[in-house]
Design a protein around this motif. Structure first.
Motif, mmCIF file in Angstrom:
data_model
loop_
_atom_site.group_PDB
_atom_site.id
_atom_site.type_symbol
_atom_site.label_atom_id
_atom_site.label_comp_id
_atom_site.label_asym_id
_atom_site.label_seq_id
_atom_site.Cartn_x
_atom_site.Cartn_y
_atom_site.Cartn_z
ATOM 1 N N THR A 90 -8.664 -7.182 0.884
ATOM 2 C CA THR A 90 -8.054 -5.905 0.487
ATOM 3 C C THR A 90 -8.588 -4.755 1.337
ATOM 4 O OG1 THR A 90 -9.655 -5.504 -1.292
ATOM 5 C CG2 THR A 90 -7.582 -6.591 -1.903
ATOM 6 N N ILE A 91 -9.854 -4.826 1.708
ATOM 7 C CA ILE A 91 -10.427 -3.786 2.571
ATOM 8 C C ILE A 91 -9.828 -3.875 3.975
ATOM 9 C CG2 ILE A 91 -12.554 -2.984 3.686
ATOM 10 C CD1 ILE A 91 -13.990 -3.831 1.020
ATOM 11 N N SER A 95 -7.495 -1.082 5.878
ATOM 12 C CA SER A 95 -7.770 -0.624 7.246
ATOM 13 C C SER A 95 -6.542 -0.736 8.133
ATOM 14 C CB SER A 95 -8.920 -1.430 7.853
ATOM 15 O OG SER A 95 -10.074 -1.314 7.072
ATOM 16 N N VAL A 96 -5.834 -1.843 8.025
ATOM 17 C CA VAL A 96 -4.618 -2.041 8.816
ATOM 18 C C VAL A 96 -3.526 -1.071 8.365
ATOM 19 C CG1 VAL A 96 -2.799 -3.700 9.389
ATOM 20 C CG2 VAL A 96 -5.178 -4.439 9.369
ATOM 21 N N ALA A 97 -3.446 -0.828 7.053
ATOM 22 C CA ALA A 97 -2.444 0.112 6.543
ATOM 23 C C ALA A 97 -2.717 1.523 7.064
ATOM 24 C CB ALA A 97 -2.445 0.102 5.009
ATOM 25 N N VAL A 98 -3.974 1.901 7.141
ATOM 26 C CA VAL A 98 -4.328 3.216 7.696
ATOM 27 C C VAL A 98 -3.935 3.276 9.169
ATOM 28 C CG1 VAL A 98 -6.253 4.742 8.309
ATOM 29 C CG2 VAL A 98 -6.140 3.725 6.020
ATOM 30 N N LEU A 99 -4.240 2.211 9.913
ATOM 31 C CA LEU A 99 -3.851 2.163 11.330
ATOM 32 C C LEU A 99 -2.334 2.289 11.472
ATOM 33 C CD1 LEU A 99 -4.484 1.696 14.347
ATOM 34 C CD2 LEU A 99 -4.240 -0.758 13.874
ATOM 35 N N ARG A 130 2.264 -2.917 13.340
ATOM 36 C CA ARG A 130 3.262 -3.578 12.481
ATOM 37 C C ARG A 130 2.994 -5.082 12.415
ATOM 38 N NH1 ARG A 130 6.868 -0.099 14.951
ATOM 39 N NH2 ARG A 130 7.783 -1.758 16.197
ATOM 40 N N GLY A 131 2.636 -5.681 13.544
ATOM 41 C CA GLY A 131 2.293 -7.106 13.544
ATOM 42 C C GLY A 131 1.054 -7.390 12.715
ATOM 43 N N LEU A 132 0.039 -6.556 12.881
ATOM 44 C CA LEU A 132 -1.177 -6.715 12.077
ATOM 45 C C LEU A 132 -0.902 -6.501 10.596
ATOM 46 C CD1 LEU A 132 -3.788 -4.843 14.316
ATOM 47 C CD2 LEU A 132 -3.645 -7.315 13.906
ATOM 48 N N LEU A 133 -0.020 -5.559 10.296
ATOM 49 C CA LEU A 133 0.336 -5.287 8.907
ATOM 50 C C LEU A 133 1.020 -6.504 8.274
ATOM 51 C CD1 LEU A 133 0.153 -2.950 6.846
ATOM 52 C CD2 LEU A 133 2.456 -2.280 7.567
ATOM 53 N N ALA A 134 1.896 -7.140 9.015
ATOM 54 C CA ALA A 134 2.566 -8.346 8.505
ATOM 55 C C ALA A 134 1.557 -9.465 8.267
ATOM 56 C CB ALA A 134 3.652 -8.797 9.479
ATOM 57 N N ALA A 135 0.679 -9.694 9.239
ATOM 58 C CA ALA A 135 -0.309 -10.771 9.097
ATOM 59 C C ALA A 135 -1.260 -10.489 7.936
ATOM 60 C CB ALA A 135 -1.092 -10.926 10.402
ATOM 61 N N ALA A 136 -1.743 -9.267 7.841
ATOM 62 C CA ALA A 136 -2.664 -8.913 6.758
ATOM 63 C C ALA A 136 -1.967 -8.971 5.403
ATOM 64 C CB ALA A 136 -3.260 -7.525 7.006
ATOM 65 N N ALA A 137 -0.687 -8.614 5.363
ATOM 66 C CA ALA A 137 0.069 -8.671 4.106
ATOM 67 C C ALA A 137 0.192 -10.106 3.606
ATOM 68 C CB ALA A 137 1.453 -8.054 4.300
ATOM 69 N N ILE A 138 0.503 -11.001 4.505
ATOM 70 C CA ILE A 138 0.615 -12.418 4.116
ATOM 71 C C ILE A 138 -0.737 -12.939 3.649
ATOM 72 C CG2 ILE A 138 1.058 -14.738 5.009
ATOM 73 C CD1 ILE A 138 3.259 -13.357 6.790
ATOM 74 N N TRP A 139 -1.783 -12.588 4.386
ATOM 75 C CA TRP A 139 -3.137 -13.005 4.006
ATOM 76 C C TRP A 139 -3.499 -12.465 2.631
ATOM 77 C CZ3 TRP A 139 -8.162 -11.265 6.950
ATOM 78 C CH2 TRP A 139 -9.235 -12.073 6.556
ATOM 79 N N LEU A 140 -3.152 -11.216 2.351
ATOM 80 C CA LEU A 140 -3.458 -10.613 1.052
ATOM 81 C C LEU A 140 -2.721 -11.338 -0.077
ATOM 82 C CD1 LEU A 140 -4.777 -8.487 -0.728
ATOM 83 C CD2 LEU A 140 -2.960 -6.901 -0.059
ATOM 84 N N ILE A 141 -1.467 -11.647 0.132
ATOM 85 C CA ILE A 141 -0.699 -12.360 -0.903
ATOM 86 C C ILE A 141 -1.283 -13.752 -1.141
ATOM 87 C CG2 ILE A 141 1.545 -13.397 -1.430
ATOM 88 C CD1 ILE A 141 2.786 -10.927 0.042
ATOM 89 N N VAL A 142 -1.592 -14.460 -0.069
ATOM 90 C CA VAL A 142 -2.155 -15.813 -0.195
ATOM 91 C C VAL A 142 -3.516 -15.770 -0.884
ATOM 92 C CG1 VAL A 142 -3.074 -17.773 1.133
ATOM 93 C CG2 VAL A 142 -0.846 -16.795 1.723
ATOM 94 N N GLN A 143 -4.380 -14.855 -0.447
ATOM 95 C CA GLN A 143 -5.725 -14.797 -1.037
ATOM 96 C C GLN A 143 -5.680 -14.348 -2.491
ATOM 97 O OE1 GLN A 143 -8.471 -16.019 0.520
ATOM 98 N NE2 GLN A 143 -9.402 -15.810 -1.505
ATOM 99 N N THR A 144 -4.761 -13.478 -2.836
ATOM 100 C CA THR A 144 -4.612 -13.080 -4.242
ATOM 101 C C THR A 144 -4.207 -14.284 -5.080
ATOM 102 O OG1 THR A 144 -3.977 -10.833 -3.591
ATOM 103 C CG2 THR A 144 -3.404 -11.510 -5.826
#
Length: 171
Positions: A90-91, A95-99, A130-144
């Protein structure tokens, strides 16, 4: 913060993480896939990411207090490890969302052009973020999902295993 309203605070706070984190991730995927949606979604992604990261930090802290209260076993320890990873994810997502918020140039669909945002960062950071945001979003959903499953297993496995079948079902 061990309890809240007479209940373990972890079980209350975790709901914010489970709902707001994936919601922020889905909206972030919207920005990544459809850059034109950034005008509408950039603020919600930023705010939801901030709230979910804060909630994840609080949930992990409250979870440690709950673990001390309950004592540990293998299932609780696995959930604690998954929770630590979710806090980190989530952190990272925040960070990626801020970027992305700072690097994606946004054109307002309004005739007045009110709400336009031109990034002062290098132009290449827009597509990269945008690419990092997509990757981090998928990671966040999976880890949740992983963390929620291990938590539910730790809480409910023995209850389901050692209770009778529901009424009306054949045994």
């Amino acid at each position: 913060m061990d309890t809240l309203f007479g209940l373990p605070s972890h079980v209350l706070i975790v709901h914010a993480v489970v709902v707001l984190g994936p919601l922020a991730a889905l909206l972030g995927l919207g920005i990544a896939i459809r850059p034109g949606w950034a005008f509408y979604l950039r603020w919600p992604v930023l705010v939801l990411s901030l709230i979910s990261a804060g909630a994840a930090i609080l949930a992990a802290s409250a979870g440690e207090a709950l673990e001390e209260r309950l004592g540990g076993n293998a299932l609780i320890e696995q959930h604690a490890e998954d929770g630590e990873m979710l806090r980190l994810v989530t952190i990272i997502y925040l960070s990626v969302a801020v970027l992305a918020f700072l690097s994606i140039t946004v054109r307002s669909p309004l005739q007045s052009r009110r709400g336009d945002f031109t990034s002062r960062l290098p132009a290449v950071l827009g597509p990269v973020s945008r690419g990092l945001l997509a990757a981090a979003a998928i990671w966040l959903i999976v880890q949740t999902t992983i963390t929620g499953h291990s938590g539910a297993t730790a809480v409910w496995r023995d209850v389901v295993q050692y209770t009778s079948t529901p009424r009306g079902e054949a045994q």
